[in-house]
Design an enzyme around this catalytic site. Structure first.
Site, PDB file in Angstrom:
ATOM      1  N   ASP A  32      -6.263   5.665   0.870  1.00 25.23           N
ATOM      2  CA  ASP A  32      -6.202   4.271   0.680  1.00 25.23           C
ATOM      3  C   ASP A  32      -7.861   3.469   0.639  1.00 25.23           C
ATOM      4  OD1 ASP A  32      -3.768   1.871   0.700  1.00 25.23           O
ATOM      5  OD2 ASP A  32      -5.863   1.176   0.821  1.00 25.23           O
ATOM      6  N   GLN A  87      13.113  -5.530  -5.726  1.00 30.70           N
ATOM      7  CA  GLN A  87      12.468  -6.031  -6.874  1.00 30.70           C
ATOM      8  C   GLN A  87      12.674  -5.411  -8.266  1.00 30.70           C
ATOM      9  OE1 GLN A  87       8.980  -8.559  -6.175  1.00 30.70           O
ATOM     10  NE2 GLN A  87       7.960  -7.261  -7.473  1.00 30.70           N
ATOM     11  N   HIS A 108       0.871  -0.991   0.029  1.00 32.34           N
ATOM     12  CA  HIS A 108      -0.186   0.081  -0.017  1.00 32.34           C
ATOM     13  C   HIS A 108       0.976   1.246   0.043  1.00 32.34           C
ATOM     14  CE1 HIS A 108      -3.844  -2.078   0.623  1.00 32.34           C
ATOM     15  NE2 HIS A 108      -3.013  -2.885   1.125  1.00 32.34           N
TER      16      HIS A 108
HETATM   17  N1  UDP Z   1       9.208  -6.007  -2.820  1.00 35.30           N
HETATM   18  C1  UDP Z   1      10.410  -5.856  -3.203  1.00 35.30           C
HETATM   19  N2  UDP Z   1      11.261  -6.727  -2.420  1.00 35.30           N
HETATM   20  C2  UDP Z   1      10.792  -7.834  -1.859  1.00 35.30           C
HETATM   21  C3  UDP Z   1       9.274  -8.103  -2.054  1.00 35.30           C
HETATM   22  C4  UDP Z   1       8.605  -7.150  -2.404  1.00 35.30           C
HETATM   23  O1  UDP Z   1      10.889  -4.939  -3.437  1.00 35.30           O
HETATM   24  O2  UDP Z   1      11.405  -8.834  -1.540  1.00 35.30           O
HETATM   25  C5  UDP Z   1       7.977  -4.894  -3.487  1.00 35.30           C
HETATM   26  C6  UDP Z   1       7.591  -5.182  -4.647  1.00 35.30           C
HETATM   27  O3  UDP Z   1       8.602  -4.652  -5.790  1.00 35.30           O
HETATM   28  C7  UDP Z   1       6.321  -4.371  -4.678  1.00 35.30           C
HETATM   29  C8  UDP Z   1       6.057  -4.611  -3.264  1.00 35.30           C
HETATM   30  O4  UDP Z   1       7.031  -4.723  -2.643  1.00 35.30           O
HETATM   31  O5  UDP Z   1       6.323  -3.011  -4.850  1.00 35.30           O
HETATM   32  C9  UDP Z   1       4.866  -5.612  -2.968  1.00 35.30           C
HETATM   33  O6  UDP Z   1       3.660  -5.407  -3.472  1.00 35.30           O
HETATM   34  P1  UDP Z   1       2.623  -6.541  -4.079  1.00 35.30           P
HETATM   35  O7  UDP Z   1       1.375  -5.553  -4.578  1.00 35.30           O
HETATM   36  O8  UDP Z   1       3.332  -6.987  -5.348  1.00 35.30           O
HETATM   37  O9  UDP Z   1       2.357  -7.538  -2.995  1.00 35.30           O
HETATM   38  P2  UDP Z   1       2.055  -7.632  -1.542  1.00 35.30           P
HETATM   39  O10 UDP Z   1       3.325  -7.440  -0.760  1.00 35.30           O
HETATM   40  O11 UDP Z   1       1.115  -6.401  -1.134  1.00 35.30           O
HETATM   41  O12 UDP Z   1       1.410  -8.813  -1.306  1.00 35.30           O
HETATM   42  N1  UDP Z   2      -2.345  -9.779   4.979  1.00 32.44           N
HETATM   43  C1  UDP Z   2      -2.687  -9.392   3.617  1.00 32.44           C
HETATM   44  N2  UDP Z   2      -2.190  -8.342   3.172  1.00 32.44           N
HETATM   45  C2  UDP Z   2      -1.332  -7.491   3.549  1.00 32.44           C
HETATM   46  C3  UDP Z   2      -0.901  -7.749   4.947  1.00 32.44           C
HETATM   47  C4  UDP Z   2      -1.404  -8.927   5.626  1.00 32.44           C
HETATM   48  O1  UDP Z   2      -3.493 -10.150   3.110  1.00 32.44           O
HETATM   49  O2  UDP Z   2      -0.989  -6.502   3.003  1.00 32.44           O
HETATM   50  C5  UDP Z   2      -2.931 -11.014   5.654  1.00 32.44           C
HETATM   51  C6  UDP Z   2      -1.698 -11.583   6.481  1.00 32.44           C
HETATM   52  O3  UDP Z   2      -0.763 -12.087   5.603  1.00 32.44           O
HETATM   53  C7  UDP Z   2      -2.665 -12.508   7.214  1.00 32.44           C
HETATM   54  C8  UDP Z   2      -3.737 -11.681   7.525  1.00 32.44           C
HETATM   55  O4  UDP Z   2      -3.666 -10.681   6.320  1.00 32.44           O
HETATM   56  O5  UDP Z   2      -2.861 -13.630   6.449  1.00 32.44           O
HETATM   57  C9  UDP Z   2      -3.686 -11.365   8.859  1.00 32.44           C
HETATM   58  O6  UDP Z   2      -2.364 -10.828   9.295  1.00 32.44           O
HETATM   59  P1  UDP Z   2      -2.266 -10.567  10.773  1.00 32.44           P
HETATM   60  O7  UDP Z   2      -3.271  -9.934  11.636  1.00 32.44           O
HETATM   61  O8  UDP Z   2      -1.846 -12.094  11.224  1.00 32.44           O
HETATM   62  O9  UDP Z   2      -0.853  -9.802  10.665  1.00 32.44           O
HETATM   63  P2  UDP Z   2       0.679 -10.341  10.717  1.00 32.44           P
HETATM   64  O10 UDP Z   2       1.236  -9.779  11.913  1.00 32.44           O
HETATM   65  O11 UDP Z   2       0.754 -11.662  10.548  1.00 32.44           O
HETATM   66  O12 UDP Z   2       1.262  -9.536   9.448  1.00 32.44           O
END
Ligand code: UDP
Ligand code: UDP
Length: 466
Positions: free
Chosen positions: A124, A350, A23
């Site tokens: 957001d 990435q 986000h």
């Molecule tokens: N990212 C990164 N390095 C990592 C993992 C993630 O730079 O090792 C960045 C990726 O380039 C992207 C963001 O974190 O900009 C992840 O956002 P995305 O919507 O792809 O996935 P989310 O983490 O929300 O599941």
């Molecule tokens: N989660 C998600 N998107 C995000 C961050 C978290 O879908 O950008 C998911 C997370 O991976 C988990 C769930 O939301 O499956 C609940 O997260 P939790 O409250 O356990 O937080 P944590 O401390 O594990 O990040």
């Protein structure tokens, strides 16, 4: 110089991202776009952040753009007061709740005290309903940054009109867009009493009360979806869905010298020969699944760069800890990957990796930021969606022909996907010439949308003309 209109009024935008790298990153990229067009930006962020990566990213952003008015607000969670130093101890949903509470309590005063007065406020989509009444009472134009695909936006916007017993159907049919298989919709959105579902219904029923939605997509990637939403086919009376994508990775995202490490290894690999496997900022596989992934990549015979994140555990001081790579993979596997692969167990840059010419494919969880970054760099995707919007995002890629995904691999943890399955899939994927050609075309279109006078600037000008 700051962007002003014909009467000399300075344009000033305030932005409020939600928690999580997925986000924060798009918010900062959009903020950079505004700043590069001489718009004054106020950035409002929660403190402490959900993860250390977010606070590091924020401080690098601040150093790059000292002119940004950055406002921190304390997340007054019962959990954060219990363990004020334990950075990542606040669970995700608690954090979202805290941000909503802050919004309800303090946002109205904060926004009205900003100077010069705001042109509009961007926040957001995770806090839609909590902010609406505030912007309405201030008569402040409200724009939402939707951090996923237009495809997922269409489902979201239509959500409150869907029948409640969705899981009995095979597909969701929404006018103007391809049918959505129920199996691609997150179980969290289908379960009868889920909080997610409740929030989605509540928020989507308010959708026509907003001035517009910003989205990180572009015509060549999601033409049909953008057209259907904006023509009012999906929902009559829909505010404009404004494509500002592709959001471009920024200089400040690079961390120290660390980001160069995988690139050095890639420098020694032939052009287009490496598959990059990374699953976003929140996917945490169990060790058994991580071993199958590493084994599968070895079996594929293709060179690979794998980034793993395992489930963290709490130590005696209540801090989250991680195991070392040898412990997770086992010594034998560590030995086997050396031949053709590099495995990293840390945060990598990435966007830098995806832009390296040695990369020929991306095994991705299909987080929307990852998909747009791959499009920007013309890298085909093999999708392995894990949760949330990711299956619908994977379908966007498959429909536009620059990648594919396996519908039988399930949601995260649903089943163990074996090394054999992964190896076979990657071998076939990396040899698909058509994906490569289509991905190069997407890259050209992505660059065009972001060029001087391109679609993004046209969207920006239309916005301020309003
Ligand atoms: N990212 C990164 N390095 C990592 C993992 C993630 O730079 O090792 C960045 C990726 O380039 C992207 C963001 O974190 O900009 C992840 O956002 P995305 O919507 O792809 O996935 P989310 O983490 O929300 O599941
Ligand atoms: N989660 C998600 N998107 C995000 C961050 C978290 O879908 O950008 C998911 C997370 O991976 C988990 C769930 O939301 O499956 C609940 O997260 P939790 O409250 O356990 O937080 P944590 O401390 O594990 O990040």
């Amino acid at each position: 110089m700051t962007m002003s209109d014909d009467n000399g009024v300075v344009h000033h935008v305030a932005m409020l991202p939600s928690a999580g790298m997925g986000h924060l990153t798009p918010f900062l990229r959009l903020a950079t776009f505004f700043l590069n067009h001489n718009i004054k930006v106020t950035l409002i962020t929660p403190h402490p952040t959900h993860t250390p990566s977010e606070s590091q990213l924020l401080s690098r952003f601040q150093s790059s753009f000292p002119q940004v008015n950055q406002i921190n607000f304390n997340v007054e969670s019962s959990l954060s007061t219990q363990s004020p130093n334990s950075h990542i101890a606040i669970p995700y949903f608690q954090m979202i709740d805290d941000i909503r509470t802050f919004a309800a309590k303090a946002l109205s005063h904060l926004l009205s005290s900003l100077s010069p007065p705001l042109s509009f406020f961007v926040f957001d989509y995770f806090m839609l309903s909590s902010v609406l009444s505030i912007t309405q009472s201030l008569s402040l134009p409200n724009y939402v940054l939707f951090t996923s695909s237009a495809s997922f936006f269409a489902l979201f916007s239509y959500f409150s009109t869907l029948p409640s017993s969705l899981s009995e159907h095979e597909t969701v049919e929404i006018q103007g867009i391809p049918p959505i298989p129920i199996s691609s919709i997150s179980p969290y959105l289908l379960a009868p009493n889920s909080i997610f579902k409740k929030v989605f219904i509540e928020d989507s029923s308010q959708i026509t009360k907003f001035d517009g939605f910003f989205i990180n997509t572009f015509e060549a990637l999601e033409h049909q979806l953008l057209e259907a939403v904006n023509a009012g086919k999906v929902l009559p009376g829909m505010p404009p869905l404004l494509p500002f994508g592709p959001f471009v990775p920024c200089e400040f995202e690079k961390e120290g010298d660390q980001w160069r490490k995988p690139l050095k290894w890639l420098d020694d690999q032939p052009r287009g020969s490496v598959v990059f496997a990374n699953f976003g900022s929140t996917t945490e596989f169990g060790w058994d699944q991580i071993r199958e992934i590493a084994d599968g990549l070895v079996r594929s015979g293709i060179r690979f760069l794998l980034v793993v994140k395992d489930k963290k555990y709490f130590n005696e001081d209540d801090k989250k800890e991680e195991a070392g790579l040898e412990e997770v993979l086992g010594y034998e596997l560590v030995d086997r990957v050396r031949d053709k692969g590099l495995v990293m167990k840390e945060w990598v840059y990435q966007s830098g990796i995806l832009s390296h010419e040695a990369i020929g494919g991306f095994l991705s969880h299909c987080g929307w930021n990852s998909i747009v970054e791959a499009a920007w760099n013309g890298v085909p995707i093999f999708g392995w969606p894990q949760r949330g919007d990711q299956k619908m995002n994977a379908e966007v890629v498959e429909r536009s022909g620059w990648g594919t995904w396996n519908k039988n691999w399930g949601w995260i943890g649903e089943r163990l996907v074996t090394g054999e399955e992964i190896g076979d899939a990657i071998k076939v994927f990396m040899n698909n010439e058509s994906f490569k050609i289509k991905a190069s075309k997407i890259k050209v279109a992505a660059r065009k949308a972001r060029s001087v006078g391109g679609d993004c600037e046209v969207t920006l000008h239309k916005l301020f003309q309003k």
